[in-house]
Motif scaffolding. Structure first.
Motif, PDB file in Angstrom:
ATOM      1  N   ARG A  41       0.839  -1.200   0.000  1.00  0.00           N
ATOM      2  CA  ARG A  41       0.000   0.000   0.000  1.00  0.00           C
ATOM      3  C   ARG A  41       0.877   1.255   0.000  1.00  0.00           C
ATOM      4  O   ARG A  41       0.582   2.233  -0.696  1.00  0.00           O
ATOM      5  CB  ARG A  41      -0.955   0.029   1.188  1.00  0.00           C
ATOM      6  N   ALA A  42       1.964   1.239   0.737  1.00  0.00           N
ATOM      7  CA  ALA A  42       2.879   2.383   0.763  1.00  0.00           C
ATOM      8  C   ALA A  42       3.520   2.599  -0.612  1.00  0.00           C
ATOM      9  O   ALA A  42       3.668   3.741  -1.057  1.00  0.00           O
ATOM     10  CB  ALA A  42       3.952   2.176   1.828  1.00  0.00           C
ATOM     11  N   THR A  45       0.881   4.196  -2.770  1.00  0.00           N
ATOM     12  CA  THR A  45       0.690   5.593  -2.367  1.00  0.00           C
ATOM     13  C   THR A  45       1.831   6.466  -2.883  1.00  0.00           C
ATOM     14  O   THR A  45       1.601   7.566  -3.387  1.00  0.00           O
ATOM     15  CB  THR A  45       0.587   5.692  -0.836  1.00  0.00           C
ATOM     16  N   ARG A  50      -1.872   8.849  -3.968  1.00  0.00           N
ATOM     17  CA  ARG A  50      -3.199   8.644  -3.388  1.00  0.00           C
ATOM     18  C   ARG A  50      -3.174   7.392  -2.518  1.00  0.00           C
ATOM     19  O   ARG A  50      -2.424   6.466  -2.787  1.00  0.00           O
ATOM     20  CB  ARG A  50      -4.256   8.437  -4.476  1.00  0.00           C
ATOM     21  N   THR A  51      -4.035   7.378  -1.511  1.00  0.00           N
ATOM     22  CA  THR A  51      -4.072   6.228  -0.605  1.00  0.00           C
ATOM     23  C   THR A  51      -5.238   5.292  -0.883  1.00  0.00           C
ATOM     24  O   THR A  51      -5.269   4.177  -0.373  1.00  0.00           O
ATOM     25  CB  THR A  51      -4.174   6.702   0.860  1.00  0.00           C
TER      26      THR A  51
END
Length: 91
Positions: A41-42, A45, A50-51
């Motif tokens: 996820r990092a 991002t 965007r997360t």
């Protein structure tokens, strides 16, 4: 056909909707799950800025999320983007 990558989550209805559109067009894509993996996820991002999921790339172009993908479809621009030839490096 251009490479397509989608970062997604199994619990995300927007991810399901985005994949449905790609599937309906016969598009093969690499799906990268962010579920239970903070490092992935990092990475998403960092690359997307965007997360939220999904985050979609067509070739080197960051398309954005589900709404962005459908906006391209409504504008008649998605098929051309999907059909673009991948750029190759020359040395």
């Amino acid at each position: 056909m251009t490479d397509v990558v989608i970062y997604s989550s199994a619990w995300c209805p927007f991810c399901v909707r985005a994949k449905h559109l790609l599937d309906s067009k016969g598009v093969r894509y690499d799906e990268i799950s962010v579920d239970g993996n903070p490092a992935v996820r990092a990475e998403m991002t960092r690359k997307a800025g965007r997360t939220s999921v999904p985050q979609i790339w067509i070739g080197q172009a960051h398309v954005g999320g589900c709404d962005d993908l459908y906006a391209l479809e409504r504008a008649g621009r998605l098929d051309a983007l999907l059909q673009a030839r991948p750029q190759t490096e020359t040395h």
